[in-house]
Design a protein around this motif. Structure first.
Motif, PDB file in Angstrom:
ATOM      1  N   ILE A 286     -49.492 -54.985   0.966  1.00 42.00           N
ATOM      2  CA  ILE A 286     -49.236 -55.193   2.390  1.00 42.00           C
ATOM      3  C   ILE A 286     -50.220 -56.238   2.897  1.00 42.00           C
TER       4      ILE A 286
ATOM      5  N   SER B  53     -49.720 -57.804   6.316  1.00 44.64           N
ATOM      6  CA  SER B  53     -49.864 -57.577   7.754  1.00 44.64           C
ATOM      7  C   SER B  53     -48.603 -56.927   8.300  1.00 44.64           C
ATOM      8  N   TYR B  54     -48.737 -56.368   9.487  1.00 45.60           N
ATOM      9  CA  TYR B  54     -47.590 -55.810  10.214  1.00 45.60           C
ATOM     10  C   TYR B  54     -48.030 -55.565  11.643  1.00 45.60           C
ATOM     11  N   SER B  55     -47.082 -55.389  12.526  1.00 49.08           N
ATOM     12  CA  SER B  55     -47.380 -55.039  13.913  1.00 49.08           C
ATOM     13  C   SER B  55     -46.697 -53.719  14.237  1.00 49.08           C
TER      14      SER B  55
ATOM     15  N   LEU C 120     -42.214 -50.881  12.902  1.00 47.92           N
ATOM     16  CA  LEU C 120     -43.206 -51.749  12.260  1.00 47.92           C
ATOM     17  C   LEU C 120     -42.569 -53.114  12.088  1.00 47.92           C
TER      18      LEU C 120
ATOM     19  N   ASP D  84     -42.545 -57.574  11.988  1.00 48.51           N
ATOM     20  CA  ASP D  84     -43.207 -58.679  11.278  1.00 48.51           C
ATOM     21  C   ASP D  84     -43.965 -58.167  10.068  1.00 48.51           C
ATOM     22  N   PHE D  85     -43.287 -57.341   9.275  1.00 55.31           N
ATOM     23  CA  PHE D  85     -43.917 -56.687   8.138  1.00 55.31           C
ATOM     24  C   PHE D  85     -43.967 -57.666   6.973  1.00 55.31           C
ATOM     25  N   THR D  86     -45.186 -57.935   6.490  1.00 54.05           N
ATOM     26  CA  THR D  86     -45.390 -58.985   5.490  1.00 54.05           C
ATOM     27  C   THR D  86     -45.955 -58.395   4.197  1.00 54.05           C
TER      28      THR D  86
ATOM     29  N   THR E  30     -41.896 -62.037   4.954  1.00 56.29           N
ATOM     30  CA  THR E  30     -41.950 -61.245   6.175  1.00 56.29           C
ATOM     31  C   THR E  30     -40.555 -60.802   6.579  1.00 56.29           C
ATOM     32  N   GLU E  31     -40.447 -59.536   6.953  1.00 52.28           N
ATOM     33  CA  GLU E  31     -39.225 -59.000   7.540  1.00 52.28           C
ATOM     34  C   GLU E  31     -39.515 -58.673   8.999  1.00 52.28           C
ATOM     35  N   GLN E  32     -38.701 -59.263   9.899  1.00 54.18           N
ATOM     36  CA  GLN E  32     -38.948 -59.085  11.330  1.00 54.18           C
ATOM     37  C   GLN E  32     -38.893 -57.624  11.740  1.00 54.18           C
TER      38      GLN E  32
ATOM     39  N   GLY F 233     -39.183 -54.326   9.855  1.00 55.33           N
ATOM     40  CA  GLY F 233     -39.459 -53.720   8.561  1.00 55.33           C
ATOM     41  C   GLY F 233     -39.067 -52.268   8.475  1.00 55.33           C
TER      42      GLY F 233
END
Length: 625
Positions: free
Chosen positions: A425, A427-429, A440, A442-444, A488-490, A492
């Protein structure tokens, strides 16, 4: 690197032994040139003949030579069909009955004789009543045809027994089996016919035995697993029932193998196939103590296979196996491997675990030794284990095979490890959709490797905390991730919860369906950190006017949805003909924009329609070249 205590592997192996008391091994030989399902096979002079099949009502005939491991095309059968049977009498093959959707009478009564010596077919006296899915067996150079069905949908099931005499080219009738059925399998032991399983609205476990001398039937111990579409073969006086399905339509192609001993009237589970197959009754033959399972099908009629698996009851066998970790470090790491081996006759064994790369190139091997010690010093007389330190190992995905006395052993499961990556992982928001729903965004994920592109990466979010009631957006696909790259998945993951405070989650990360890596994340779900509603979240369903408009050749279409919905967005011409479907998937709350390309269209007026939840709206756009 994530480590697994080696004693855990030992416990896993021993627990698997309870469920998998196998005394056999599987191997694989050259595939058939023609993939087939619902076909039939026969054996003449040590060669295996495969004929017919469900795909395109096949007439093709091919033979396999086990000595040279090669296939040869032969003269086509006269009548195309599937769900037929083949029997050998006086070195000639008799193809009997079957099903052909291209004929007005889809059930085929035809009997055709193939002479391998001349590579020719000849028509014989047809069955008195056409049928498919029947069973057949040979006693005293006569072919017994038992049970079966007529037409599809089925309008008649049979339980009668018809006997064909190839010498006289005539048919007679014998005493009927008790149960009407199709998908049945038959075999002969000590001059008696064993009729096993089948289907008549439910999977059948009944085993009935026919004595031709008294023209009578008796019932034996039932099949442990009711099934149809299985195949049976005899080795050393014991019957092996392989594959099939329990219900129709099938929900699982069985890999189960069960052995029946006519002397003790008892069943024993054996080593399952490497893969499940709905093989249909006449798709296996035994040669020199080995059973050849040729082709077969799966859950759908389009599932058709060309593989040939070989099953050999043997004196020693691998029950199960395990490894210490699926993720090994490329710049120096150890790999421990253990196998549970049964060797009741105490043969001298040389056991190796063979490590192969993704392109099936042998990378290395690890010798296993009997009475290996696990991490806590436990000794098992049937445990073989080994360990090897790899000072360097190319970044790759590796599969583990086993060799016993230089003989390759296929297992009914795959063992893989990798030195690629790891995928972690990055990053994520955290998006607090409301006080019980979190996303979750912008899961990168990042591939920390430097050489290997990791294929078909997917991630699944898990937690043992019961306050997380449902993870409804999960098993997210990230596609291929190159070395050193991030994806990245917008949107996730998303879940419902009733939590307060910090919650631990685990992310399972897989490549081509195999979980190699695990990463962890902690999310603060305290009520003070959760807003009831985020100000920029849409409150209503909205379909915006495309921009630019008019356009050439691309334009953007935006829409908003106030809650998770299935979204469908289509484009139509002025006559109402559908031109394109540009969105058809589940979407979370939010505003979305998609580009529409009209390069292949003519200038004119077009309409785009959005359906989401109960919302439907259409707007007009103009394309000018």
């Amino acid at each position: 690197m994530c480590k697994t205590n080696f004693s855990t592997i030992i416990v896993l192996i021993l627990s698997l032994l309870i469920c998998n008391k196998s005394k056999a091994q599987w191997s694989q030989v050259t595939d058939m040139p023609t993939a087939r399902n619902a076909h039939a096979v026969g054996m003449v002079n040590g060669k295996i003949y495969a004929v017919g099949g469900e795909q395109a009502n096949s007439r093709t005939l091919e033979d396999y030579d086990p000595i040279t491991d090669t296939w040869t095309a032969r003269e086509d059968m006269l009548t195309a069909r599937s769900f037929l049977t083949c029997n050998v009498v006086n070195q000639k093959i008799y193809a009997i009955g079957g099903y052909n959707t291209s004929q007005s009478q889809s059930t085929v009564p035809a009997v055709e004789e193939y002479n391998p010596a001349t590579d020719t077919w000849e028509t014989k006296s047809p069955m008195p009543e056409a049928r498919w899915g029947h069973g057949t067996a040979v006693i005293d150079e006569k072919i017994y045809v038992i049970a079966g069905a007529r037409n599809w949908p089925i309008n008649r099931l049979y339980n009668d027994v018809k006997v064909y005499d190839p010498v006289l080219n005539t048919w007679t009738t014998k005493s009927s089996v008790s149960i009407k059925r199709w998908g049945v399998s038959c075999c002969v032991v000590d001059g008696k016919i064993y009729v096993i399983g089948g289907y008549n609205g439910t999977g059948i476990s009944t085993v009935e035995v026919y004595d031709p001398e008294s023209d009578s039937w008796t019932t034996k111990s039932p099949l442990p697993t009711p099934r149809w579409g299985h195949t049976t073969s005899v080795v050393n006086g014991k019957i092996y029932v392989i594959g099939g399905a329990e219900v129709y339509p099938p929900t699982e192609a069985l890999s189960l193998v069960e052995e029946y001993d006519p002397v003790t009237d008892s069943w024993t589970p054996k080593a399952p196939m490497p893969v499940g197959r709905i093989a249909h009754a006449p798709s296996s033959v035994s040669i020199d103590g080995k059973i050849y399972l040729v082709g077969g099908g799966g859950l759908e009629s389009t599932d058709v296979y060309s593989e040939v698996f070989v099953f050999k009851p043997c004196d020693f066998w691998i029950v199960s196996a395990g490894i210490s970790s699926k993720n090994i470090l490329p710049n120096g790491d150890s790999l421990k491997i253990a196998a549970q081996i049964e060797n009741p006759e105490n043969h001298q064994l040389n056991v190796f675990a063979v490590v192969n790369g993704e392109e099936n190139v042998n990378q290395d091997s690890i010798q296993l030794f009997e009475n290996g010690l696990d991490d806590v010093g436990t000794v098992s007389s049937s445990l073989w284990s080994g360990e090897k330190w790899f000072s360097s190992l190319p970044e790759d995905v590796y599969s583990i095979e086993f060799s016993l006395n230089a003989s390759r052993h296929l297992l009914p499961f795959n063992i893989h490890c990798t030195s690629a990556g790891p995928i972690i992982i990055e990053s994520y928001s955290v998006v607090n959709i409301n006080n019980t729903t979190v996303g979750l965004g912008d899961f990168t994920l990042r591939n920390n490797g430097s050489v290997k592109t990791i294929r078909n990466v997917k991630a699944k979010l898990k937690t043992e905390n019961s306050c997380v009631t449902e993870i409804y957006l999960n098993n997210t696909s990230f596609g291929d991730i190159g070395p050193g790259e991030s994806k990245t998945e917008q949107f996730g993951f998303a879940f419902y919860h009733s939590c307060s405070g910090l919650v631990e989650f685990e992310l399972e990360i897989s490549s081509n369906g195999i979980v190699y890596w695990r990463d962890s994340l902690t999310i603060d779900l305290s009520p003070t950190d959760v807003e009831n509603e985020i100000s920029n979240q849409p409150k209503d369903y909205v379909l915006e006017q495309n921009f630019p408009n008019p356009f050439n050749p691309t334009t953007s279409i935006s829409y908003s949805i106030p809650k998770q919905s299935h979204v469908n967005l289509k484009v139509f011409d002025v006559l109402g003909n559908e031109i394109a479907e540009i969105v058809n998937e589940e979407k979370p709350i939010g505003t979305f924009e998609i580009e529409f390309d009209a390069s292949n269209l003519v200038s004119g007026i077009y309409f785009y329609k959005l359906r989401a939840g109960g919302f439907v709206e259409t707007k007009k756009m103009i394309f000018l070249k």
